[in-house]
Scaffold this motif. Structure first.
Motif, short mmCIF file in Angstrom:
data_model
loop_
_atom_site.label_atom_id
_atom_site.label_comp_id
_atom_site.label_asym_id
_atom_site.label_seq_id
_atom_site.Cartn_x
_atom_site.Cartn_y
_atom_site.Cartn_z
N PRO A 64 0.83 -1.21 0.00
CA PRO A 64 0.00 0.00 0.00
C PRO A 64 0.86 1.26 0.00
N GLY A 65 0.43 2.23 -0.80
CA GLY A 65 1.17 3.47 -0.92
C GLY A 65 0.95 4.07 -2.30
N PRO A 66 1.69 5.11 -2.64
CA PRO A 66 1.52 5.76 -3.95
C PRO A 66 1.84 4.80 -5.10
N VAL A 67 0.97 4.79 -6.10
CA VAL A 67 1.20 4.02 -7.32
C VAL A 67 1.70 4.96 -8.42
N THR A 68 0.98 6.06 -8.62
CA THR A 68 1.40 7.13 -9.51
C THR A 68 1.17 8.45 -8.77
N TYR A 69 1.43 9.54 -9.42
CA TYR A 69 1.26 10.84 -8.74
C TYR A 69 -0.20 11.13 -8.43
N TRP A 70 -1.14 10.43 -9.09
CA TRP A 70 -2.56 10.71 -8.88
C TRP A 70 -3.32 9.53 -8.28
N LEU A 71 -2.62 8.44 -7.97
CA LEU A 71 -3.30 7.22 -7.52
C LEU A 71 -2.53 6.59 -6.37
N ASP A 72 -3.28 6.19 -5.31
CA ASP A 72 -2.71 5.47 -4.17
C ASP A 72 -3.37 4.11 -4.05
N LEU A 73 -2.58 3.13 -3.62
CA LEU A 73 -3.12 1.82 -3.26
C LEU A 73 -3.34 1.83 -1.75
N ARG A 74 -4.61 1.71 -1.33
CA ARG A 74 -4.94 1.82 0.10
C ARG A 74 -4.81 0.50 0.84
N SER A 75 -5.27 -0.60 0.24
CA SER A 75 -5.23 -1.88 0.96
C SER A 75 -5.21 -3.03 -0.03
N VAL A 76 -4.69 -4.17 0.46
CA VAL A 76 -4.62 -5.41 -0.33
C VAL A 76 -5.05 -6.55 0.58
N ALA A 77 -6.04 -7.33 0.15
CA ALA A 77 -6.48 -8.52 0.89
C ALA A 77 -6.43 -9.72 -0.05
N VAL A 78 -6.13 -10.89 0.52
CA VAL A 78 -5.94 -12.10 -0.29
C VAL A 78 -6.84 -13.21 0.23
N GLU A 79 -7.49 -13.92 -0.70
CA GLU A 79 -8.24 -15.14 -0.39
C GLU A 79 -7.74 -16.25 -1.32
N GLU A 80 -7.52 -17.44 -0.75
CA GLU A 80 -7.12 -18.59 -1.56
C GLU A 80 -8.03 -19.76 -1.24
N ARG A 81 -8.55 -20.41 -2.31
CA ARG A 81 -9.40 -21.57 -2.09
C ARG A 81 -9.37 -22.47 -3.32
N ARG A 82 -9.77 -23.70 -3.14
CA ARG A 82 -9.85 -24.66 -4.23
C ARG A 82 -11.15 -24.44 -4.98
N GLU A 83 -11.09 -24.37 -6.29
CA GLU A 83 -12.28 -24.17 -7.12
C GLU A 83 -12.19 -25.14 -8.30
N GLY A 84 -12.95 -26.24 -8.19
CA GLY A 84 -12.87 -27.26 -9.22
C GLY A 84 -11.52 -27.94 -9.22
N ASP A 85 -10.91 -28.01 -10.40
CA ASP A 85 -9.58 -28.63 -10.51
C ASP A 85 -8.47 -27.60 -10.51
N ALA A 86 -8.75 -26.40 -9.99
CA ALA A 86 -7.76 -25.33 -9.96
C ALA A 86 -7.77 -24.67 -8.59
N THR A 87 -6.77 -23.84 -8.35
CA THR A 87 -6.70 -23.02 -7.14
C THR A 87 -7.00 -21.58 -7.52
N LEU A 88 -7.94 -20.97 -6.79
CA LEU A 88 -8.31 -19.57 -7.05
C LEU A 88 -7.61 -18.68 -6.03
N ILE A 89 -6.85 -17.73 -6.53
CA ILE A 89 -6.22 -16.70 -5.69
C ILE A 89 -6.94 -15.40 -6.00
N ARG A 90 -7.65 -14.87 -5.02
CA ARG A 90 -8.44 -13.65 -5.22
C ARG A 90 -7.79 -12.49 -4.47
N LEU A 91 -7.45 -11.47 -5.22
CA LEU A 91 -6.88 -10.25 -4.64
C LEU A 91 -7.95 -9.18 -4.60
N ARG A 92 -8.15 -8.60 -3.44
CA ARG A 92 -9.08 -7.47 -3.29
C ARG A 92 -8.24 -6.22 -3.02
#
Length: 308
Positions: A64-92
């Motif tokens: 989290p922090g400045p990405v560009t001069y006009w955009l900041d990244l405030r937060s990052v959350a991660v969820e991981e779970r099995r979905e069918g025959d693959a693994t789903l990694i969800r970034l919020r």
């Protein structure tokens, strides 16, 4: 020479193909791609599907922090779970725009790489996943060149009119609930011998507990230990309606079965009382039944008194 080139090509392809097979797809989801103003929060969901056994390397996530001069990244959350025959990694991810737009325009939010890993029998395998860039439409808060007006006050909009609320129903409901709460306190006060219910007959142990707590704040030393024993004696006598000595304890418990659970402590109390008042061994009596245990015994007797 051709054989050497062919061998190098095959080795390069074999090295790339597993990495390609590890990542099955990356999908971005945004509530809307336009209509964002200065200071708005922009939630983004990135779904990364990978082969089973692969997990995300958390240190590879953007901080989290400045990405560009006009955009900041405030937060990052991660969820991981099995979905069918693959693994789903969800970034919020939650971004915040600080672009002061003078007109409607589309800006590009840069992507970023993350690393996935699998710790198998052949060792640690890693691969890089590129979260792609995406577009964000921003809008101005006001016109660049509004219509010219002679009176500057005409640029201001009047305040909105809020409906007038009648407080009478809410006041009546609050008073009704307050009255019901006060009525509910009456049986509780009677059960606990609070206030005007304290002096009523039939609760000598509750009164003794209050007297003991008052006495502890005023006296100290041997006098306090002897007075504590006297408080318990008075409570037992008042409950029995007569003087109760150590030999009278079995008869007292037969007539008041609610206190049979405290028979051992009451016997210990009479033993301590005998040492204090007849043997003049106040310190030994205090060791037999210390003051905190007298208070605890009175509290248990008062509880049994209430339930009787």
């Amino acid at each position: 020479m051709r054989a050497l080139l062919l061998a190098l090509l095959l080795s390069a392809v074999s090295a790339v193909m597993p990495a390609l097979a590890q990542v099955r797809g990356v999908e971005l989801r945004v509530p809307r791609a336009f209509g964002y103003f200065l200071g708005d929060l922009v939630p983004v969901q990135a779904d990364i599907r990978v082969d089973p056994g692969f997990t995300l390397q958390r240190p590879s996530l953007p901080k989290p922090g400045p990405v560009t001069y006009w955009l900041d990244l405030r937060s990052v959350a991660v969820e991981e779970r099995r979905e069918g025959d693959a693994t789903l990694i969800r970034l919020r991810l939650t971004y915040q725009s600080f672009y002061a737009a003078l007109d409607s325009r589309t800006l590009e939010v840069p992507g970023f790489p993350v690393t996935i890993q699998s710790d198998g029998q052949e060792g640690l395998t890693t691969a890089t996943v590129q979260v792609p860039a995406w577009k964000l439409g921003v809008s101005p808060l006001r016109e660049v060149q509004p219509e010219r007006r002679d009176d500057p006050a005409e640029y201001l909009l009047p305040d909105g009119r809020a409906p007038r609320l009648d407080p009478t129903p809410a006041t009546a409901a609050a008073l009704t609930l307050l009255a019901l709460a006060a009525l509910a306190l009456v049986p509780l006060a009677r059960d606990r011998a609070w206030g005007i219910f304290a002096p009523r007959r039939g609760r000598p142990f509750a009164l003794g507990l209050k007297a003991l707590r008052r006495m502890r704040r005023k006296t100290a030393g041997d006098a306090r230990d002897r007075e504590a024993l006297l408080v318990l004696h008075r409570a037992v006598d008042a409950t029995a309606g007569r003087r109760v000595l150590a030999d009278d304890l079995p008869l007292f418990l037969d007539r008041h079965p609610a206190f049979r659970g405290q028979a051992d402590d009451l016997a210990r109390f009479f033993a301590a009382s005998r040492r204090a008042f007849f043997g003049r061994e106040t310190e030994a009596a205090a060791r037999t039944l210390p003051l905190p245990e007298i208070e605890t015994l009175l509290a248990r007797l008062a509880a049994a008194e209430r339930s009787a």
